[in-house]
Enzyme design. Structure first.
Site, PDB file in Angstrom:
ATOM      1  N   SER A  69       0.879  -1.005   0.030  1.00  0.00           N
ATOM      2  CA  SER A  69       0.188  -0.067   0.030  1.00  0.00           C
ATOM      3  C   SER A  69       0.993   1.146   0.040  1.00  0.00           C
ATOM      4  CB  SER A  69      -1.038   0.006   1.123  1.00  0.00           C
ATOM      5  OG  SER A  69      -1.701   1.330   1.455  1.00  0.00           O
ATOM      6  N   HIS A 111      -1.132  -1.615  -4.205  1.00  0.00           N
ATOM      7  CA  HIS A 111      -2.369  -1.144  -3.564  1.00  0.00           C
ATOM      8  C   HIS A 111      -2.558   0.214  -3.440  1.00  0.00           C
ATOM      9  CE1 HIS A 111      -6.254  -2.449  -1.421  1.00  0.00           C
ATOM     10  NE2 HIS A 111      -5.741  -1.521  -0.467  1.00  0.00           N
ATOM     11  N   ASP A 127      -4.781   3.174  -1.950  1.00  0.00           N
ATOM     12  CA  ASP A 127      -6.044   3.494  -1.123  1.00  0.00           C
ATOM     13  C   ASP A 127      -6.454   4.907  -1.478  1.00  0.00           C
ATOM     14  OD1 ASP A 127      -6.371   1.295   0.686  1.00  0.00           O
ATOM     15  OD2 ASP A 127      -4.144   1.861   1.246  1.00  0.00           O
ATOM     16  N   MET A 130      -9.181   7.598  -0.126  1.00  0.00           N
ATOM     17  CA  MET A 130     -10.190   8.160   0.868  1.00  0.00           C
ATOM     18  C   MET A 130     -10.702   9.527   0.772  1.00  0.00           C
ATOM     19  SD  MET A 130      -7.697   6.714   3.933  1.00  0.00           S
ATOM     20  CE  MET A 130      -6.774   5.321   4.176  1.00  0.00           C
ATOM     21  N   HIS A 155      -8.271   0.804  -4.262  1.00  0.00           N
ATOM     22  CA  HIS A 155      -9.295   0.612  -3.045  1.00  0.00           C
ATOM     23  C   HIS A 155      -9.891   1.834  -2.604  1.00  0.00           C
ATOM     24  CE1 HIS A 155      -9.560  -0.814   1.458  1.00  0.00           C
ATOM     25  NE2 HIS A 155     -10.793  -0.745   0.730  1.00  0.00           N
ATOM     26  N   MET A 197     -12.215   3.908  -0.795  1.00  0.00           N
ATOM     27  CA  MET A 197     -13.005   4.156   0.719  1.00  0.00           C
ATOM     28  C   MET A 197     -13.814   5.379   0.422  1.00  0.00           C
ATOM     29  SD  MET A 197      -9.952   2.572   3.123  1.00  0.00           S
ATOM     30  CE  MET A 197      -8.642   2.940   2.213  1.00  0.00           C
ATOM     31  N   MET A 226     -11.147  -6.163   5.333  1.00  0.00           N
ATOM     32  CA  MET A 226     -10.284  -5.373   6.289  1.00  0.00           C
ATOM     33  C   MET A 226     -10.125  -5.977   7.357  1.00  0.00           C
ATOM     34  SD  MET A 226      -9.901  -2.933   4.364  1.00  0.00           S
ATOM     35  CE  MET A 226      -9.034  -1.780   5.600  1.00  0.00           C
ATOM     36  N   ASP A 264      -6.403  -6.625   4.531  1.00  0.00           N
ATOM     37  CA  ASP A 264      -5.625  -5.286   4.497  1.00  0.00           C
ATOM     38  C   ASP A 264      -5.917  -4.684   5.936  1.00  0.00           C
ATOM     39  OD1 ASP A 264      -4.730  -2.901   4.099  1.00  0.00           O
ATOM     40  OD2 ASP A 264      -6.349  -2.112   2.619  1.00  0.00           O
TER      41      ASP A 264
END
Length: 213
Positions: A4, A29, A31, A33, A62, A64, A133, A172
């Site tokens: 990540s 990965h 992320d 957000m 990913h 979020m 998660m 994760d």
């Protein structure tokens, strides 16, 4: 391994991605957000777009974010190979799955630690990966919640019984070279790690993981 970049050094991110590639890592990965679905804000399309031409790594994006259906097309256009969206983030789970497939990308569905496996079972035959998660999403460096491995075992048992032997199960949150064996034994086959990869020597950390994989 799907390291990540949330734990990466953005001053040296390009160098760090090159080091991961030299170490044989094939997935990255990413992320995303939004400060609404989770409390933190990370980065978005410009980062993905800027690194996409520089690497052939598989981009495991990913999301979020709330209402991910609004942004699936643009994340696909920026270079995502697989788009994970959270079951809890939308009222339109089927629409998200369909949108990702329409873009020719692989589909991942993610669940928080407190979401029961049964909630996503109607969709498991339509996705390429399930992301479990093992911490509450929103920020890195958290301590792993070991009970989440029970969900991995449950998912692996159910999906194997359904004949979905090619389905990937990703974990994760709080994963390191000391506990990754437990994740693998539970049935996970895609491992996200942030600080356990990027802190100190990336190559040494990847070697530690490789001894367990």
């Amino acid at each position: 391994m799907s390291p990540s970049i949330l734990s990466g050094d953005f001053w040296r991110l390009g160098e760090q991605i090159e080091e991961l590639e030299k170490d044989g890592v094939e997935w990255l990965h990413i992320d995303v957000m939004d400060g609404i679905f989770v409390s933190s804000i990370s980065y978005g399309m410009p980062i993905i777009k800027s690194i996409r031409p520089r690497t052939s790594m598989f981009f495991d994006v990913h999301l979020m974010i709330t209402e991910p259906e609004r942004y699936i097309k643009i994340f696909a256009e920026c270079g995502a190979d697989l788009i994970d969206f959270h079951f809890e983030s939308t009222k339109h789970v089927q629409e998200c799955i369909d949108l990702i497939k329409e873009q020719g990308k692989k589909v991942g569905i993610a669940i928080k630690p407190d979401t029961p496996v049964v909630e996503i079972l109607p969709f498991v035959e339509q996705v390429d990966m399930i992301l479990v998660m093992t911490v509450n999403p929103g920020y890195g460096g958290q301590k792993l919640i070991p009970e989440c491995f029970d969900k991995v075992r449950e998912l692996r048992t159910i999906t194997d019984e359904m004949g979905l032997t090619e389905l990937a199960i990703e974990v994760d949150g709080g994963i390191n070279s000391d506990n990754v064996s437990i994740a693998l034994e539970a049935g996970a086959n895609v491992i996200v790690a942030g600080s356990a990869v990027f802190k100190d020597s990336i190559t040494e950390n990847i070697n530690k993981f490789n001894e367990k994989l």
